[in-house]
Design a protein around this motif. Structure first.
Motif, PDB file in Angstrom:
ATOM      1  N   TYR A  21       0.844  -1.197   0.000  1.00 48.68           N
ATOM      2  CA  TYR A  21       0.000   0.000   0.000  1.00 48.68           C
ATOM      3  C   TYR A  21       0.878   1.246   0.000  1.00 48.68           C
ATOM      4  CZ  TYR A  21      -3.316   3.496   1.703  1.00 48.68           C
ATOM      5  OH  TYR A  21      -4.076   4.620   1.863  1.00 48.68           O
ATOM      6  N   TYR A  22       1.956   1.214   0.753  1.00 47.62           N
ATOM      7  CA  TYR A  22       2.892   2.335   0.852  1.00 47.62           C
ATOM      8  C   TYR A  22       3.486   2.662  -0.526  1.00 47.62           C
ATOM      9  CZ  TYR A  22       7.115   4.860   2.358  1.00 47.62           C
ATOM     10  OH  TYR A  22       8.117   5.776   2.516  1.00 47.62           O
ATOM     11  N   LEU A  23       3.920   1.646  -1.248  1.00 46.32           N
ATOM     12  CA  LEU A  23       4.512   1.869  -2.569  1.00 46.32           C
ATOM     13  C   LEU A  23       3.509   2.443  -3.562  1.00 46.32           C
ATOM     14  CD1 LEU A  23       6.752  -1.306  -2.903  1.00 46.32           C
ATOM     15  CD2 LEU A  23       7.481   1.045  -2.456  1.00 46.32           C
ATOM     16  N   VAL A  24       2.296   1.907  -3.556  1.00 45.56           N
ATOM     17  CA  VAL A  24       1.252   2.432  -4.443  1.00 45.56           C
ATOM     18  C   VAL A  24       0.949   3.882  -4.078  1.00 45.56           C
ATOM     19  CG1 VAL A  24      -1.199   2.229  -5.057  1.00 45.56           C
ATOM     20  CG2 VAL A  24       0.240   0.197  -4.976  1.00 45.56           C
ATOM     21  N   HIS A  25       0.839   4.148  -2.794  1.00 41.53           N
ATOM     22  CA  HIS A  25       0.520   5.489  -2.329  1.00 41.53           C
ATOM     23  C   HIS A  25       1.607   6.483  -2.726  1.00 41.53           C
ATOM     24  CE1 HIS A  25      -1.797   7.785   0.962  1.00 41.53           C
ATOM     25  NE2 HIS A  25      -1.181   8.657   0.197  1.00 41.53           N
ATOM     26  N   ILE A  26       2.867   6.102  -2.632  1.00 45.73           N
ATOM     27  CA  ILE A  26       3.967   6.993  -3.027  1.00 45.73           C
ATOM     28  C   ILE A  26       3.863   7.344  -4.514  1.00 45.73           C
ATOM     29  CG2 ILE A  26       6.466   7.075  -3.465  1.00 45.73           C
ATOM     30  CD1 ILE A  26       6.878   5.721  -0.810  1.00 45.73           C
ATOM     31  N   CYS A  27       3.604   6.355  -5.346  1.00 44.68           N
ATOM     32  CA  CYS A  27       3.498   6.609  -6.788  1.00 44.68           C
ATOM     33  C   CYS A  27       2.342   7.554  -7.103  1.00 44.68           C
ATOM     34  CB  CYS A  27       3.319   5.293  -7.543  1.00 44.68           C
ATOM     35  SG  CYS A  27       4.776   4.238  -7.472  1.00 44.68           S
ATOM     36  N   VAL A  53       3.580   8.713   6.745  1.00 40.12           N
ATOM     37  CA  VAL A  53       2.688   8.916   7.891  1.00 40.12           C
ATOM     38  C   VAL A  53       1.429   8.058   7.723  1.00 40.12           C
ATOM     39  CG1 VAL A  53       1.288  10.618   9.119  1.00 40.12           C
ATOM     40  CG2 VAL A  53       3.589  11.211   8.350  1.00 40.12           C
ATOM     41  N   GLN A  54       0.889   7.998   6.506  1.00 36.36           N
ATOM     42  CA  GLN A  54      -0.310   7.207   6.238  1.00 36.36           C
ATOM     43  C   GLN A  54      -0.065   5.709   6.454  1.00 36.36           C
ATOM     44  OE1 GLN A  54      -3.400   7.828   5.688  1.00 36.36           O
ATOM     45  NE2 GLN A  54      -3.388  10.000   5.263  1.00 36.36           N
ATOM     46  N   ALA A  55       1.111   5.219   6.087  1.00 41.63           N
ATOM     47  CA  ALA A  55       1.420   3.798   6.249  1.00 41.63           C
ATOM     48  C   ALA A  55       1.425   3.398   7.722  1.00 41.63           C
ATOM     49  CB  ALA A  55       2.761   3.458   5.606  1.00 41.63           C
ATOM     50  N   VAL A  56       1.991   4.240   8.556  1.00 41.06           N
ATOM     51  CA  VAL A  56       1.998   3.959   9.998  1.00 41.06           C
ATOM     52  C   VAL A  56       0.570   3.972  10.528  1.00 41.06           C
ATOM     53  CG1 VAL A  56       2.763   4.818  12.249  1.00 41.06           C
ATOM     54  CG2 VAL A  56       4.343   4.814  10.312  1.00 41.06           C
ATOM     55  N   ALA A  57      -0.209   4.969  10.119  1.00 46.37           N
ATOM     56  CA  ALA A  57      -1.606   5.049  10.556  1.00 46.37           C
ATOM     57  C   ALA A  57      -2.398   3.839  10.053  1.00 46.37           C
ATOM     58  CB  ALA A  57      -2.234   6.348  10.057  1.00 46.37           C
ATOM     59  N   PHE A  58      -2.137   3.410   8.811  1.00 43.46           N
ATOM     60  CA  PHE A  58      -2.835   2.260   8.234  1.00 43.46           C
ATOM     61  C   PHE A  58      -2.573   0.988   9.028  1.00 43.46           C
ATOM     62  CE2 PHE A  58      -2.828  -1.374   5.286  1.00 43.46           C
ATOM     63  CZ  PHE A  58      -4.136  -1.314   4.828  1.00 43.46           C
ATOM     64  N   PHE A  59      -1.326   0.787   9.451  1.00 43.95           N
ATOM     65  CA  PHE A  59      -0.982  -0.403  10.222  1.00 43.95           C
ATOM     66  C   PHE A  59      -1.827  -0.479  11.494  1.00 43.95           C
ATOM     67  CE2 PHE A  59       1.404  -2.411  13.654  1.00 43.95           C
ATOM     68  CZ  PHE A  59       1.603  -3.674  13.123  1.00 43.95           C
ATOM     69  N   PHE A  60      -1.888   0.630  12.235  1.00 42.75           N
ATOM     70  CA  PHE A  60      -2.656   0.633  13.476  1.00 42.75           C
ATOM     71  C   PHE A  60      -4.162   0.574  13.218  1.00 42.75           C
ATOM     72  CE2 PHE A  60       1.445   2.305  14.924  1.00 42.75           C
ATOM     73  CZ  PHE A  60       1.695   1.371  15.924  1.00 42.75           C
ATOM     74  N   HIS A  61      -4.604   1.135  12.103  1.00 44.99           N
ATOM     75  CA  HIS A  61      -6.007   1.033  11.704  1.00 44.99           C
ATOM     76  C   HIS A  61      -6.379  -0.426  11.449  1.00 44.99           C
ATOM     77  CE1 HIS A  61      -9.247   1.151   8.601  1.00 44.99           C
ATOM     78  NE2 HIS A  61      -9.718   2.096   9.407  1.00 44.99           N
ATOM     79  N   GLU A  62      -5.537  -1.147  10.740  1.00 50.52           N
ATOM     80  CA  GLU A  62      -5.776  -2.569  10.473  1.00 50.52           C
ATOM     81  C   GLU A  62      -5.767  -3.395  11.761  1.00 50.52           C
ATOM     82  OE1 GLU A  62      -6.277  -4.562   7.469  1.00 50.52           O
ATOM     83  OE2 GLU A  62      -6.975  -2.584   6.890  1.00 50.52           O
TER      84      GLU A  62
END
Length: 85
Positions: A21-27, A53-62
């Motif tokens: 998700y992080y890689l897609v989001h960066i692109c 920042v979103q990747a860290v938030a996503f991990f805790f969201h999951e």
């Protein structure tokens, strides 16, 4: 360090999902930022900062959703009884 390894092993699938998700989001962020700014360096800076920042938030969201999904829902009393005629 062993605690970090244990947590990584226990959450391997979720961490892999977060990484992809992080890689897609960066692109996507880089393309949008470049379209808005027209500046390559600004777009790269923005595209690395915000998705990180979103990747860290996503991990805790999951993690929160995973815990919520594993809880046993209690059936409602109204759903268990037939309606009176």
């Amino acid at each position: 360090m062993s605690t970090l390894r244990r947590v990584a092993r226990q959450n391997q699938r979720m961490l892999m999902k977060t990484g992809s998700y992080y890689l897609v989001h960066i692109c996507v962020a880089a393309m949008v930022a470049y379209a808005v700014t027209g500046n390559l360096w600004a777009s790269l800076t923005l595209s690395l900062l915000e998705p990180t920042v979103q990747a860290v938030a996503f991990f805790f969201h999951e993690k929160a959703w995973s815990r919520a999904g594993s809880a046993d829902p209690t059936p409602a009393v109204a759903d268990a009884q037939p309606a009176a005629a």
